[in-house]
Scaffold this active site. Structure first.
Site, PDB file in Angstrom:
ATOM      1  N   LYS A   1      -6.116   3.929   8.835  1.00 25.77           N
ATOM      2  CA  LYS A   1      -5.248   4.917   8.198  1.00 25.77           C
ATOM      3  C   LYS A   1      -5.828   6.329   8.314  1.00 25.77           C
ATOM      4  O   LYS A   1      -5.084   7.302   8.468  1.00 25.77           O
ATOM      5  CB  LYS A   1      -5.022   4.537   6.737  1.00 25.77           C
TER       6      LYS A   1
ATOM      7  N   SER B   1       0.792  -1.234   0.000  1.00 28.83           N
ATOM      8  CA  SER B   1       0.000   0.000   0.000  1.00 28.83           C
ATOM      9  C   SER B   1       0.823   1.283   0.000  1.00 28.83           C
ATOM     10  O   SER B   1       0.255   2.363  -0.013  1.00 28.83           O
ATOM     11  CB  SER B   1      -0.957   0.008   1.204  1.00 28.83           C
TER      12      SER B   1
END
Length: 318
Positions: free
Chosen positions: A259, A216
């Site tokens: 996140k 990611s």
């Protein structure tokens, strides 16, 4: 049913137990500091343990003071008042009760804009996510002779990539893909820029002692490499996450909730997310989305415009 609902939504009231002095208190600011810097896990078990630790120390101090008072220990009024003032737990004296914070600031860099080659990514952790900085430095390849030999020319050209930061196999593959994408996009954005040809690149992901893996950080790595190659600093209020394909497509990732929490903790107000994760963002509670400008990106070109302040109004939500 209405009465039961009212009981469930009514906040419990907390009162001092009998014989506990009114000076004993734990401020709301101290509780917030405990949550942010000492107990980030999803549950409240560690938070409860910390509060128990504080109350035990406070109870000990109160008992000692009361015994001294009963024994008639000679103390002037100023000393007594000073002792009572120490029974109030606030942000400034919390360390005296629970020690130094277990977590430090999510920001390694406070400069705005960030230094060239530095970008904040976002990582999933069990503690609600964390900031994941990507750092890139370049080493210029100096020509060692003036011969016109083709082999000498090739040996003096750069283009090598070194990575550090205890990265796993998947993340190491991401660095190679990011390097290729960055070189291709630089040729498109700045055809006369030969930075990648004349420099070797070193990409590092702090902290070096922490193992890291996953795809990611791809878009973050590309942005870091391009920022250094183009001499462009990235905005300090931007963070990003997303896997990158070899053709520059931004692919979906997991952990959007965690996140987003990490971005908010770090004071970020602009996010670049994969377009396929828009549904995950829509499912987040409003308190995580409030005040956040989010750009959903199909292709790396969209990330590039946001990171280097060449914004396009078509791809974002507020």
């Amino acid at each position: 049913a209405a009465e039961e609902s009212e009981k469930m939504t009514t906040k419990p009231s907390y009162q001092h137990a009998p014989n506990v002095p009114s000076e004993v208190e734990i401020s709301e600011g101290a509780i917030e500091k405990l949550v942010r810097w000492y107990a980030r896990e999803a549950g409240v078990r560690n938070l409860a343990k910390l509060i128990d630790k504080i109350t035990r120390k406070l109870a000990f101090q109160v008992v000692v003071a009361q015994e001294q008072e009963q024994e008639g220990t000679n103390q002037d009024s100023s000393t007594v008042n000073e002792t009572k003032n120490n029974w109030s737990v606030a942000e400034d004296n919390l360390d005296d009760f629970v020690g130094k914070p277990l977590f430090t600031s999510d920001r390694l860099y406070d400069k705005d804009p960030l230094p060239n080659g530095i970008v904040m990514g976002l990582a999933y952790t069990s503690m609600g996510g964390s900031a994941l900085y990507i750092e890139t430095q370049a080493i210029h390849r100096v020509k060692v002779n003036n011969n016109n030999n083709d082999d000498d020319k090739k040996s003096n050209r750069g283009g090598n990539l070194q990575v550090t930061g205890q990265l796993g196999d998947v993340m190491k593959e991401s660095t190679k893909i990011a390097h290729t994408v960055a070189r291709a996009r630089l040729a498109s954005y700045e055809p006369t820029n030969d930075f990648f040809e004349t420099h070797d690149m070193h990409l590092h992901v702090p902290e070096g002692a922490t193992p890291k893996d996953g795809p990611s950080a791809g878009v973050t790595m590309v942005t870091s490499l391009l920022g250094l190659a183009g001499g462009q600093p990235v905005r300090s209020d931007v963070a990003m996450t997303g896997e990158i394909s070899l053709t520059g497509k931004v692919l979906p990732v997991g952990g959007i909730r965690e996140k987003s929490m990490a971005a908010r903790r770090a004071g970020i107000n602009v996010l670049c997310l994969p377009h396929a994760n828009e549904k995950d963002w829509d499912e987040l509670p409003d308190y995580l989305k409030e005040g956040m400008e989010v750009h959903f990106c199909h292709d790396y070109d969209q990330v590039y415009r946001v990171a280097f302040n060449q914004n396009d109004e078509r791809d974002h939500k507020k």
